[in-house]
Design a protein around this motif. Structure first.
Motif, PDB file in Angstrom:
ATOM      1  N   GLN A  39      11.675  -2.676 -11.437  1.00 35.05           N
ATOM      2  CA  GLN A  39      10.832  -2.525 -10.256  1.00 35.05           C
ATOM      3  C   GLN A  39       9.547  -1.766 -10.558  1.00 35.05           C
ATOM      4  O   GLN A  39       9.568  -0.657 -11.106  1.00 35.05           O
ATOM      5  CB  GLN A  39      11.585  -1.800  -9.148  1.00 35.05           C
ATOM      6  N   ILE A  40       8.434  -2.370 -10.191  1.00 34.92           N
ATOM      7  CA  ILE A  40       7.127  -1.708 -10.223  1.00 34.92           C
ATOM      8  C   ILE A  40       6.677  -1.581  -8.766  1.00 34.92           C
ATOM      9  O   ILE A  40       6.269  -2.566  -8.144  1.00 34.92           O
ATOM     10  CB  ILE A  40       6.102  -2.515 -11.041  1.00 34.92           C
ATOM     11  N   PRO A  41       6.788  -0.392  -8.166  1.00 34.70           N
ATOM     12  CA  PRO A  41       6.525  -0.262  -6.722  1.00 34.70           C
ATOM     13  C   PRO A  41       5.062  -0.426  -6.331  1.00 34.70           C
ATOM     14  O   PRO A  41       4.773  -0.782  -5.196  1.00 34.70           O
ATOM     15  CB  PRO A  41       7.030   1.140  -6.385  1.00 34.70           C
ATOM     16  N   MET A  42       4.123  -0.155  -7.235  1.00 30.22           N
ATOM     17  CA  MET A  42       2.721  -0.303  -6.890  1.00 30.22           C
ATOM     18  C   MET A  42       1.881  -0.460  -8.157  1.00 30.22           C
ATOM     19  O   MET A  42       2.320  -0.125  -9.257  1.00 30.22           O
ATOM     20  CB  MET A  42       2.227   0.883  -6.066  1.00 30.22           C
ATOM     21  N   ALA A  43       0.668  -1.004  -7.976  1.00 30.71           N
ATOM     22  CA  ALA A  43      -0.209  -1.253  -9.118  1.00 30.71           C
ATOM     23  C   ALA A  43      -0.822   0.049  -9.612  1.00 30.71           C
ATOM     24  O   ALA A  43      -1.007   1.005  -8.852  1.00 30.71           O
ATOM     25  CB  ALA A  43      -1.308  -2.242  -8.717  1.00 30.71           C
ATOM     26  N   GLY A  44      -1.164   0.058 -10.901  1.00 30.65           N
ATOM     27  CA  GLY A  44      -1.800   1.230 -11.467  1.00 30.65           C
ATOM     28  C   GLY A  44      -1.693   1.247 -12.975  1.00 30.65           C
ATOM     29  O   GLY A  44      -1.165   0.321 -13.604  1.00 30.65           O
ATOM     30  N   ASP A  45      -2.189   2.346 -13.572  1.00 26.94           N
ATOM     31  CA  ASP A  45      -2.136   2.534 -15.012  1.00 26.94           C
ATOM     32  C   ASP A  45      -0.830   3.260 -15.342  1.00 26.94           C
ATOM     33  O   ASP A  45      -0.754   4.489 -15.270  1.00 26.94           O
ATOM     34  CB  ASP A  45      -3.348   3.347 -15.476  1.00 26.94           C
ATOM     35  N   TRP A  46       0.197   2.508 -15.719  1.00 27.07           N
ATOM     36  CA  TRP A  46       1.530   3.035 -15.934  1.00 27.07           C
ATOM     37  C   TRP A  46       1.695   3.488 -17.383  1.00 27.07           C
ATOM     38  O   TRP A  46       1.174   2.862 -18.307  1.00 27.07           O
ATOM     39  CB  TRP A  46       2.592   1.984 -15.615  1.00 27.07           C
TER      40      TRP A  46
ATOM     41  N   LEU B 278       3.909   6.590 -13.210  1.00 30.21           N
ATOM     42  CA  LEU B 278       2.549   6.469 -12.685  1.00 30.21           C
ATOM     43  C   LEU B 278       2.140   7.859 -12.233  1.00 30.21           C
ATOM     44  O   LEU B 278       2.374   8.272 -11.095  1.00 30.21           O
ATOM     45  CB  LEU B 278       2.493   5.466 -11.528  1.00 30.21           C
ATOM     46  N   SER B 279       1.534   8.610 -13.148  1.00 32.33           N
ATOM     47  CA  SER B 279       1.278  10.030 -12.904  1.00 32.33           C
ATOM     48  C   SER B 279       0.257  10.250 -11.797  1.00 32.33           C
ATOM     49  O   SER B 279       0.313  11.259 -11.091  1.00 32.33           O
ATOM     50  CB  SER B 279       0.796  10.701 -14.196  1.00 32.33           C
ATOM     51  N   THR B 280      -0.678   9.325 -11.601  1.00 33.19           N
ATOM     52  CA  THR B 280      -1.704   9.523 -10.578  1.00 33.19           C
ATOM     53  C   THR B 280      -1.113   9.522  -9.176  1.00 33.19           C
ATOM     54  O   THR B 280      -1.683  10.104  -8.260  1.00 33.19           O
ATOM     55  CB  THR B 280      -2.776   8.430 -10.685  1.00 33.19           C
ATOM     56  N   LYS B 281       0.015   8.870  -8.999  1.00 31.28           N
ATOM     57  CA  LYS B 281       0.671   8.806  -7.694  1.00 31.28           C
ATOM     58  C   LYS B 281       1.990   9.581  -7.682  1.00 31.28           C
ATOM     59  O   LYS B 281       2.739   9.492  -6.714  1.00 31.28           O
ATOM     60  CB  LYS B 281       0.942   7.348  -7.302  1.00 31.28           C
ATOM     61  N   GLU B 282       2.253  10.317  -8.769  1.00 35.21           N
ATOM     62  CA  GLU B 282       3.473  11.118  -8.879  1.00 35.21           C
ATOM     63  C   GLU B 282       4.715  10.258  -8.696  1.00 35.21           C
ATOM     64  O   GLU B 282       5.672  10.638  -8.009  1.00 35.21           O
ATOM     65  CB  GLU B 282       3.464  12.273  -7.873  1.00 35.21           C
TER      66      GLU B 282
ATOM     67  N   SER C  49       0.817  -1.224   0.000  1.00 36.56           N
ATOM     68  CA  SER C  49       0.000   0.000   0.000  1.00 36.56           C
ATOM     69  C   SER C  49       0.843   1.263   0.000  1.00 36.56           C
ATOM     70  O   SER C  49       0.319   2.370   0.071  1.00 36.56           O
ATOM     71  CB  SER C  49      -0.903   0.013   1.250  1.00 36.56           C
ATOM     72  N   VAL C  50       2.166   1.110  -0.102  1.00 37.81           N
ATOM     73  CA  VAL C  50       3.061   2.257  -0.012  1.00 37.81           C
ATOM     74  C   VAL C  50       3.056   3.011  -1.334  1.00 37.81           C
ATOM     75  O   VAL C  50       3.175   2.412  -2.410  1.00 37.81           O
ATOM     76  CB  VAL C  50       4.489   1.804   0.340  1.00 37.81           C
ATOM     77  N   GLU C  51       2.911   4.336  -1.254  1.00 38.37           N
ATOM     78  CA  GLU C  51       3.039   5.192  -2.425  1.00 38.37           C
ATOM     79  C   GLU C  51       4.471   5.695  -2.472  1.00 38.37           C
ATOM     80  O   GLU C  51       4.832   6.672  -1.828  1.00 38.37           O
ATOM     81  CB  GLU C  51       2.055   6.366  -2.352  1.00 38.37           C
ATOM     82  N   ALA C  52       5.288   5.004  -3.230  1.00 38.00           N
ATOM     83  CA  ALA C  52       6.721   5.316  -3.269  1.00 38.00           C
ATOM     84  C   ALA C  52       6.985   6.396  -4.301  1.00 38.00           C
ATOM     85  O   ALA C  52       7.314   6.124  -5.445  1.00 38.00           O
ATOM     86  CB  ALA C  52       7.517   4.056  -3.600  1.00 38.00           C
ATOM     87  N   SER C  53       6.775   7.638  -3.911  1.00 34.56           N
ATOM     88  CA  SER C  53       6.991   8.749  -4.831  1.00 34.56           C
ATOM     89  C   SER C  53       8.462   9.081  -4.917  1.00 34.56           C
ATOM     90  O   SER C  53       9.154   9.166  -3.910  1.00 34.56           O
ATOM     91  CB  SER C  53       6.211   9.984  -4.365  1.00 34.56           C
ATOM     92  N   ALA C  54       8.915   9.255  -6.143  1.00 35.39           N
ATOM     93  CA  ALA C  54      10.319   9.610  -6.362  1.00 35.39           C
ATOM     94  C   ALA C  54      10.500  11.107  -6.557  1.00 35.39           C
ATOM     95  O   ALA C  54      11.517  11.551  -7.030  1.00 35.39           O
ATOM     96  CB  ALA C  54      10.853   8.871  -7.591  1.00 35.39           C
ATOM     97  N   GLN C  55       9.485  11.876  -6.184  1.00 37.27           N
ATOM     98  CA  GLN C  55       9.562  13.319  -6.387  1.00 37.27           C
ATOM     99  C   GLN C  55      10.359  13.963  -5.265  1.00 37.27           C
ATOM    100  O   GLN C  55      10.082  13.778  -4.091  1.00 37.27           O
ATOM    101  CB  GLN C  55       8.174  13.944  -6.450  1.00 37.27           C
ATOM    102  N   SER C  56      11.347  14.744  -5.642  1.00 35.49           N
ATOM    103  CA  SER C  56      12.176  15.444  -4.675  1.00 35.49           C
ATOM    104  C   SER C  56      11.440  16.678  -4.165  1.00 35.49           C
ATOM    105  O   SER C  56      10.602  17.240  -4.868  1.00 35.49           O
ATOM    106  CB  SER C  56      13.496  15.846  -5.329  1.00 35.49           C
TER     107      SER C  56
END
Length: 713
Positions: free
Chosen positions: A683-690, A657-661, A134-141
């Motif tokens: 690596q795909i950190p979470m499910a979604g429309d990639w 995965l733009s919806t989760k940034e 369930s982790v949203e692993a955002s790579a945004q600085s």
């Protein structure tokens, strides 16, 4: 032809805002200059039992805080304990809780590179077998939001203020000493000082939020501010403020000395002292950047920092001096117009600055790129090519400026400075004579005094209305009129008695004050007419007008050049980017078996492409297996339109995965056979429309990016 400066100033301001906004908006969210080159466990791997710790290795030393490294279980709960340990150079570890269950764990990091830029990212590894998370692993600085934009704007303004202040002072000191008394030039240099000071204070306040939370509410957090002051960047900003105090004293002496008369020896001593002191202060300010940014890290920092100081000083002397010359050409008073000798001295100064820029720029390019391919394959190299193009354009415009400067010195120019000075002196001499005669005529009768008033008013009206006529003719006419009036005044005084004489004298005494005031007004009007005529004649010189236009074009190009330079300082150097890609590729687990035939992955994407060049059309097919959260195998097949395998010089894949940034997460597949590339451990950190983006390059200049969406997980 007289041209106004207001439209040009508006154009430059709009150009500055447009270029700065576009570049800052187009910059990558994470402008990292340190890169993650390895980890233990490695990205996307599946280990049999839970590790006792997680280690991350970066391309250079980084600054880590208490929460810099975090490890989260599938439910999003932290399973790390204690503070990160960075005792072994560029590798940093964090301990984990014991008895961790099987599943997919997410590692997030947020550190500050040694050259002052924040670095953030995330990856996953699994214990036993991959699982949902369930982790949203955002790579945004944190430097990608409002704080990042404000910080980038502050950096631009600090560079601009430094260039204007240092270059403007150098122009006055080395090229045009009379400019120290010109109010417009004084305002320019002081504005540069104020801009640099305000930008430095803003950067100091924004720094804590910029490298941590990215929240606007943390700008005035005193705890963060105290932490910033203990870092190398904080010390550099404080040092810059102290040096700006010394710069304020230098500016006060430079412009204050114009108010005092000195002999030649005193002027030489003062100029020498100002030159030495100004150079020391300017070099110290430049060092505040060199000691805390790119030059302080990487290879040969001991040589790179002095080279960077010279580079910054050359930029300031050229661009700042150019700005001062532009202001002098447009806003200097007519009696203190910038002369040909000053323009020629600045031309020599600019040439020396360009030579210094070329030499130091070549060294810096080699140091930051390391290979020719980095010019086209990395964002840093592409921006550097744009910067080189702008410098070449400015040199071309400067060549045109030198031609206009040479023409200013040619005989037969429409109006020379010496002719203007002669006309001004003649106008002032004539004006003074007329005023004196009018004052002397104040001893006449009341009737004659009234006539004098009418004559003075008429003369003033004629002078104001005849701005384009010869000043000497107007002055002579006024003088003759005043002389005739004086003769008429003498006649009544000769035929009247003593009582009448006393009465007339008392009336004349009362009238003398009014006549002297009107004479002074007339003198000011004549001086204004002479000055206006002098300015019109100066502006009518086509050579001076051509020089103005070419210098204005240089200044406009300099605005864009400075914006590109600012973005370059926030972009990961090409050498670091390529080294990180190679390290990540070598650390990825090898593929157990690879078939040369096209596989049947869980997700298959077919994307036609056309780079626009010769043999630039084809189809790229991506197989992602098993297309779920965790590690995946990726096979990439490239074919021509006729179905034959196609080897392309370069191919890169990015997942977003733009919806989760999240992302873009780069993937650099390795070549296995003709037209067949693969990458394991994707690596795909979470499910979604990639969104899967593929960049294909078919030649040195032909490249295109195509994309498709895929549901993963």
């Amino acid at each position: 032809m007289t041209q106004t400066i207001a439209p040009r100033v508006r154009i430059l301001v709009l150009l500055f805002l447009a270029v700065t906004g576009a570049l800052l908006a187009g910059a990558a969210p994470a402008s990292a200059h340190a890169a993650l080159t390895g980890s233990d466990p490695r990205q996307g791997t599946v280990v049999d039992k839970a590790p006792a710790q997680v280690s991350l290795t970066f391309s250079e030393p980084v600054a880590v805080s208490d929460d810099a490294l975090r490890v989260l279980d599938p439910k999003g709960e932290r399973v790390d304990k204690g503070d990160p340990d960075g005792a072994s150079g560029t590798t940093y570890t964090v301990q984990l809780l014991s008895g961790l269950p099987d599943g997919t764990y997410t590692v997030t990091y947020q550190v500050v590179s040694a050259d002052s830029h924040p670095v953030a990212g995330a990856f996953t590894f699994s214990v036993g077998a991959p699982s949902e998370t369930s982790v949203e692993a955002s790579a945004q600085s944190p430097d990608g939001g409002l704080i990042g934009s404000l910080y980038g704007t502050g950096r631009y303004l600090s560079y601009a203020g430094f260039a204007v202040m240092v270059g403007g002072a150098a122009f006055v000191l080395a090229c045009w000493r009379p400019g120290s008394g010109v109010r417009a030039v004084q305002r320019l240099v002081v504005s540069g000082w104020l801009t640099l000071t305000a930008a430095t204070l803003a950067l100091l306040l924004l720094r804590g939020s910029y490298t941590s939370s990215g929240k606007i509410g943390d700008v005035f957090d005193l705890t963060l501010l105290s932490e910033v002051l203990q870092t190398k960047t904080g010390a550099a900003l404080v040092s810059r403020l102290l040096l700006l105090a010394a710069a304020a004293l230098f500016i006060a002496v430079l412009f204050g000395s114009a108010q005092y008369q000195r002999n030649d020896e005193e002027k030489r001593d003062l100029s020498f002292g100002l030159a030495v002191g100004g150079t020391v202060v300017a070099a110290g300010l430049a060092a505040s950047w060199a000691m805390s940014e790119h030059a302080s890290q990487g290879i040969q920092p001991g040589l790179a920092m002095p080279v960077d100081v010279v580079h910054l000083l050359a930029v300031a002397a050229w661009l700042g001096g150019l700005t001062a010359l532009l202001v002098a050409l447009y806003r200097a008073p007519a009696d203190t117009a910038v002369d040909t000798a000053a323009v020629q001295r600045f031309s020599r100064l600019a040439f020396g600055s360009v030579v210094a820029l070329v030499v130091t720029g070549i060294y810096q390019s080699w140091r930051q790129l390391g290979s020719w391919s980095a010019f086209t394959d990395t964002r840093y190299g592409q921006l550097l090519l744009v910067k080189i193009g702008l410098v070449v354009a400015m040199v071309g415009i400067a060549y045109a400026s030198r031609r206009w400067t040479a023409r200013l010195a040619e005989p037969g120019a429409p109006v020379t400075l010496r002719e203007e000075q002669k006309e001004t002196a003649a106008a002032r001499s004539a004006t003074g004579g007329g005023a004196g005669q009018e004052s002397a005529g104040a001893t006449g009768t009341g009737k004659a005094g009234a006539g004098t008033e009418t004559t003075a008013a008429a003369s003033a009206s004629v002078s104001a209305a005849s701005a384009d006529t010869d000043t000497d003719t107007d002055t002579d006419t006024d003088t003759d009129t005043d002389t005739d009036t004086d003769t008429e005044r003498e006649k009544p005084a000769a035929v009247t008695g003593p009582a009448e004489v006393r009465s007339e004298e008392s009336g004349a005494g009362a009238k003398a004050g009014g006549d002297s005031t009107r004479a002074a007004q007339l003198a000011r009007q004549r001086a204004a007419v002479a000055t206006a005529r002098q300015k019109r004649l100066r502006d009518a010189d086509p050579n001076r007008f051509g020089l103005r236009r070419s210098v204005l074009a240089e200044a406009g190009t300099a605005v864009v050049l400075l914006a590109i330079t600012t973005v370059l300082t926030q972009t990961e150097p090409g050498r670091t980017e390529q080294e990180a890609e190679r390290a990540a590729s070598s650390s990825a687990p090898s593929l157990p078996s690879a078939s040369s035939a096209q596989g049947t992955g869980a997700v298959t994407l077919n994307m036609p492409f056309d780079t626009g060049g010769k043999n630039g059309k084809g189809v790229v097919t991506i197989d992602l297996d098993p297309a779920r959260v965790g590690g995946n195998d990726m096979h990439v097949y490239v074919e021509r339109t006729d179905g034959k395998a196609f080897d392309v010089p370069e191919l890169k894949v990015a997942l977003t995965l733009s919806t989760k940034e999240i992302g873009p997460l780069p993937v650099v597949p390795d070549r296995l056979a003709t037209g067949h590339l693969s990458a394991s451990g994707v690596q795909i950190p979470m499910a979604g429309d990639w969104t899967v983006e593929v960049t294909v390059r078919t030649s040195d200049i032909d490249q295109v990016t195509v994309s498709k969406n895929a549901q993963i997980g």
